[in-house]
Design a protein around this motif. Sequence first.
Motif, short mmCIF file in Angstrom:
data_model
loop_
_atom_site.label_atom_id
_atom_site.label_comp_id
_atom_site.label_asym_id
_atom_site.label_seq_id
_atom_site.Cartn_x
_atom_site.Cartn_y
_atom_site.Cartn_z
N ALA A 142 -7.22 4.67 -13.02
CA ALA A 142 -6.23 3.78 -12.42
C ALA A 142 -5.49 4.44 -11.27
N ASP A 143 -5.41 5.78 -11.26
CA ASP A 143 -4.66 6.45 -10.19
C ASP A 143 -5.52 6.72 -8.95
N HIS A 144 -6.78 6.29 -8.96
CA HIS A 144 -7.61 6.45 -7.77
C HIS A 144 -7.03 5.60 -6.64
N PRO A 145 -6.94 6.12 -5.41
CA PRO A 145 -6.29 5.36 -4.33
C PRO A 145 -6.96 4.01 -4.04
N LEU A 146 -8.27 3.91 -4.25
CA LEU A 146 -8.93 2.62 -4.04
C LEU A 146 -8.45 1.59 -5.06
N VAL A 147 -8.28 2.03 -6.30
CA VAL A 147 -7.76 1.13 -7.34
C VAL A 147 -6.31 0.78 -7.04
N GLN A 148 -5.52 1.77 -6.61
CA GLN A 148 -4.13 1.52 -6.28
C GLN A 148 -3.99 0.50 -5.15
N SER A 149 -4.86 0.59 -4.16
CA SER A 149 -4.81 -0.38 -3.06
C SER A 149 -5.23 -1.77 -3.54
N ALA A 150 -6.17 -1.82 -4.47
CA ALA A 150 -6.55 -3.11 -5.05
C ALA A 150 -5.37 -3.73 -5.79
N TYR A 151 -4.64 -2.90 -6.53
CA TYR A 151 -3.42 -3.40 -7.18
C TYR A 151 -2.44 -3.95 -6.14
N ALA A 152 -2.28 -3.22 -5.05
CA ALA A 152 -1.34 -3.65 -4.00
C ALA A 152 -1.71 -5.02 -3.46
N MET A 153 -3.00 -5.25 -3.24
CA MET A 153 -3.44 -6.55 -2.72
C MET A 153 -3.16 -7.66 -3.72
N THR A 191 6.98 7.06 5.15
CA THR A 191 7.72 8.26 5.53
C THR A 191 6.88 9.14 6.44
N VAL A 192 7.56 10.03 7.16
CA VAL A 192 6.84 10.82 8.16
C VAL A 192 5.92 11.86 7.53
N ASN A 193 6.16 12.24 6.29
CA ASN A 193 5.31 13.22 5.61
C ASN A 193 5.30 12.86 4.13
N ALA A 194 4.20 12.28 3.67
CA ALA A 194 4.19 11.62 2.36
C ALA A 194 3.89 12.56 1.20
N TYR A 195 3.27 13.72 1.46
CA TYR A 195 2.81 14.57 0.36
C TYR A 195 3.11 16.04 0.62
N HIS A 196 3.29 16.78 -0.47
CA HIS A 196 3.33 18.23 -0.41
C HIS A 196 1.91 18.77 -0.22
N PRO A 197 1.77 20.01 0.22
CA PRO A 197 0.42 20.57 0.39
C PRO A 197 -0.43 20.54 -0.87
N ASP A 198 0.19 20.56 -2.04
CA ASP A 198 -0.59 20.51 -3.28
C ASP A 198 -0.99 19.09 -3.66
N GLY A 199 -0.63 18.11 -2.83
CA GLY A 199 -1.03 16.73 -3.08
C GLY A 199 -0.05 15.92 -3.89
N THR A 200 1.04 16.51 -4.31
CA THR A 200 2.05 15.73 -5.04
C THR A 200 2.93 14.98 -4.05
N PRO A 201 3.42 13.79 -4.44
CA PRO A 201 4.23 13.00 -3.52
C PRO A 201 5.49 13.75 -3.08
N ASP A 227 0.83 -1.21 0.00
CA ASP A 227 0.00 0.00 0.00
C ASP A 227 0.86 1.26 0.00
N VAL A 228 1.92 1.24 0.81
CA VAL A 228 2.82 2.40 0.83
C VAL A 228 3.43 2.63 -0.55
N ALA A 229 3.82 1.55 -1.22
CA ALA A 229 4.39 1.67 -2.56
C ALA A 229 3.38 2.24 -3.56
N HIS A 230 2.08 2.11 -3.23
CA HIS A 230 1.02 2.60 -4.11
C HIS A 230 0.39 3.89 -3.60
N GLY A 231 1.06 4.58 -2.66
CA GLY A 231 0.59 5.90 -2.28
C GLY A 231 0.10 6.07 -0.86
#
Length: 697
Positions: free
Chosen positions: A643-654, A221-231, A195-199
């Motif tokens: 495909a970049d929706h976090p729910l889809v990304q977590s499904a990929y992770a599983m 990581t302790v802080n995964a994203y910038h305020p604009d939502g980019t990794p 899941d971490v590898a997928h966001g």
Amino acid sequence: MTKISRRNFLKASALAGAAALATGAAVPAGAAAPAGAAPAAASGTPAEAENGLFSSVRVTRCSLPAGGWQAEPTFPDWAGYVDDTLAMNGMYTFFGYSGQGTLYLSPAAGVTEFALFVNNREVDTRAMAGGATWAADVSACMINGLNTIQVSGIRPAGQTVQVHIPYPEVIEGRPADAGLDPAVLDVIDRIVAADVAHGFTSAQMAVIKDGRMVYRNAWGTVNAYHPDGTPKTDSPAVTNDTLYDLASNTKMYSVNYALQHLVTHGQVDLDARIADLLGSAFVDDTIEITYNGYENPGLETVKQWKSELTIRDVLRHQAGFPADPQYHNDAFDQTAQAAAPGVPNVLYAGAGGDEATRSRTLQAIFKTPLMYQPGSRTLYSDVDYMLLDFVIEQVTGKRLDDYLSETFWKPMGLQHITYRPLDHGFAPNDCAATELNGNTRDGAISFTGVRTYTLQGEVHDEKAYYAMGGVSGHAGLFANASDLAVLASAMLSGGYGNVKLFSRNVMDTFTAPKIESAANWGLGWWREGDLARPWYFGTQSSSGTVGHQGWTGTLSLIDPAERLVVVYLTNKINSPVTDPAANPNQFDGNWYTASTLGFVAQLLYQGLKSRAGSPDAALDALLADMAAEHFKLVDAEPTAARADHPLVQSAYAMLEVLAERGAQPFRFAARRYAQQALELLDPVRDADELAALREQI
């Protein structure tokens, strides 16, 4: 019936013992070993001494340590009376764990001899002269759970032996030490890491079983994203020392712990009235508000209700207070219990986060009318625990954080738990960050003084930060998983080392069902009950399992039946809000398996020794089920077309976790499950993932 003399019985027993030794059979209980026979040794346990006494107990003369005790019985007749239950007079049962335990024995000055048994193993007491204190390391005699000591045959008659029994502590261990199959830990590790590898943001976990810290891990990581939502790619990795914002887990380890301690030591009564503790202004200052959807019985009736409120009522979340009156928000409609720009908040206390604001918040609570008659319903309310914070401070004369530090954290040696970490030697990067844009939900929310920067080392909860100055009973605690797990372990024994925290009766009172029709609640504690909280505690925990959850993504689980503590911490809200206009409280982090919290318990129980057989095959099938269930959620979510929706990304992770197991040699079932799971993928949306998985399998 033919009678047999005691002399002939002993002779027969000795012959039976000799025959058993010759044939390898077990010696009957009570049978004496024949003279000259080698001492018998139970499998996996130290041998008995030649004289029949247990040889693995080290005894040293010492001074009695200062502190409190699990028990300090004086033999004989430890209960202080004699009756026809004569067997109890020389025996005492206490809580402990295999592999640890020291007893402090103080024979009176006139004692010439006595016998000591620990779980039926006789300990050599010949060196324990009267008039001194002796430390006996009985760790080799101990078992997990209830242990029994027996002090018999004190000579001369009329003399006494006092025993001081410390509480168990948490020692280092391995999963195998506690019968926990590492396969389940590996699967949990792979799911969170994928899941971490997928966001996903980050997580931390600690497991204590049978008094041993058998697992610790950290991801992300302790802080995964910038305020604009980019990794954010330059953030430090989370370690096992990183502090997490515990959110509502604070309630149990601040207010509940404090009250359990105060009740145990007779400093407060659960049926004490709040008005008697905080003064008549708690009732007299109440104002009138007609809450939408609730009947207004009139101000005088509401005041009467408040005058009768007890600590017990408030702990049950049945006191009548609204869930979230937002004393910090200057534009909040108390009637509608909703933010309303332009509508003045009649209970506004300020947003300064200082002691003056904290005092005004107490006055605002005094003014707050009840929404419903106390006891008539359950409404989970932060106000309940803000109020109890002030009750504790009134009773102890200390601010809540100071009282907790002096009573729990310092005596237990905990160095990674605190309120306001930035004021107590921790830097921002020592803390897992939470919301990216303060409390604005990526711009969807605004009020005077609202924070707009990424929160790191400051409590996220608005009431705790703005209205309570960072120290509150409902939120504000920061901790790492290891220290919180050690703190939680006190709920299994009632203390730690020679620090007495809670009596067994008080723990039972706080964790018992508050009522049969709401057995998922104790006094504040969340209970498993009859599968009432599987989202957090899984479906395999005992009905007496207790714990709590926190909005930032934190979980604590305490299962007395398994002597198990699990702490799983995430900062799932350290991620963009998926659609601020549609739902400002739906963060991207909420879509991942790693954020569901309860999956940890569900998998972990699969690996306990009490479950027959290896969990590997069951885990393969379970992962396939989890992947299928995940794609049901994907199919049902209208926003998950990308495909970049976090729910889809977590499904990929599983799927990747399942495929990784299927790619291992000789894991034919896992490979079949993984190949079948490819049918779950959409050939258009998931084309890249489909190609990668086919190559992996």
